[in-house]
Design a protein around this motif. Sequence first.
Motif, PDB file in Angstrom:
ATOM      1  N   ARG A 165       7.083  -9.141  -0.034  1.00 35.50           N
ATOM      2  CA  ARG A 165       7.354 -10.386   0.679  1.00 35.50           C
ATOM      3  C   ARG A 165       7.241 -11.533  -0.318  1.00 35.50           C
ATOM      4  O   ARG A 165       6.647 -11.385  -1.393  1.00 35.50           O
ATOM      5  N   THR A 166       7.788 -12.673   0.044  1.00 30.98           N
ATOM      6  CA  THR A 166       7.630 -13.880  -0.764  1.00 30.98           C
ATOM      7  C   THR A 166       7.074 -14.997   0.113  1.00 30.98           C
ATOM      8  O   THR A 166       7.210 -14.971   1.332  1.00 30.98           O
ATOM      9  N   GLY A 171       2.201  -4.309   2.777  1.00 33.27           N
ATOM     10  CA  GLY A 171       3.275  -4.185   1.794  1.00 33.27           C
ATOM     11  C   GLY A 171       2.780  -4.036   0.371  1.00 33.27           C
ATOM     12  O   GLY A 171       1.628  -4.298   0.054  1.00 33.27           O
ATOM     13  N   LYS A 173      -2.684 -11.509   3.337  1.00 34.52           N
ATOM     14  CA  LYS A 173      -2.036 -12.389   4.305  1.00 34.52           C
ATOM     15  C   LYS A 173      -2.324 -13.810   3.862  1.00 34.52           C
ATOM     16  O   LYS A 173      -3.476 -14.159   3.586  1.00 34.52           O
ATOM     17  N   ASN A 213       1.610  -9.774   4.126  1.00 37.54           N
ATOM     18  CA  ASN A 213       1.986  -8.648   3.283  1.00 37.54           C
ATOM     19  C   ASN A 213       0.826  -7.645   3.223  1.00 37.54           C
ATOM     20  O   ASN A 213       0.673  -6.913   2.259  1.00 37.54           O
ATOM     21  N   VAL A 249       2.620 -15.754   5.622  1.00 32.81           N
ATOM     22  CA  VAL A 249       3.267 -14.517   5.186  1.00 32.81           C
ATOM     23  C   VAL A 249       2.245 -13.396   5.240  1.00 32.81           C
ATOM     24  O   VAL A 249       1.171 -13.503   4.650  1.00 32.81           O
TER      25      VAL A 249
END
Length: 133
Positions: A70-71, A65, A26, A62, A60
């Motif tokens: 994610r970007t 993920g 994160k 992620n 963001v």
Amino acid sequence: MALTSDRNTPYRDGELISVPVAAGVKIYAGSLVVATATGYAAPGSTATTLTYLGRAEEQVDNSAGADGARTVLVRRRKAFLFANSATDAVDQACVGKPCYIVDDQTVAKTHGTNTRSACGIVLGVGAEGVWVE
């Protein structure tokens, strides 16, 4: 093959870039962002395989993920104010020299016996922290 005529070469500004995020992390808005050894964005941390990218423009998450799911938008080519290490403080003598990543908001004077990656160049030091380009 070398050019034999003019070429309209595409370009990007490079100040604001979108970087795929590493799996399981994160990134908080305003944090120091690095590229891992595999090229994915992650929050700054003490490690020797990181490349400083800049400051996160957004949060963001992620954490659930895979790599690149994610970007994150990262701002570059500016001076950012980061916290100064309490145990390895950047000082005025460091202006114009590299500082080193401690975590996603803190920089230090030294590489910590080869445990920290380089961050950027110190532009100023004050009570509020360290300005890093």
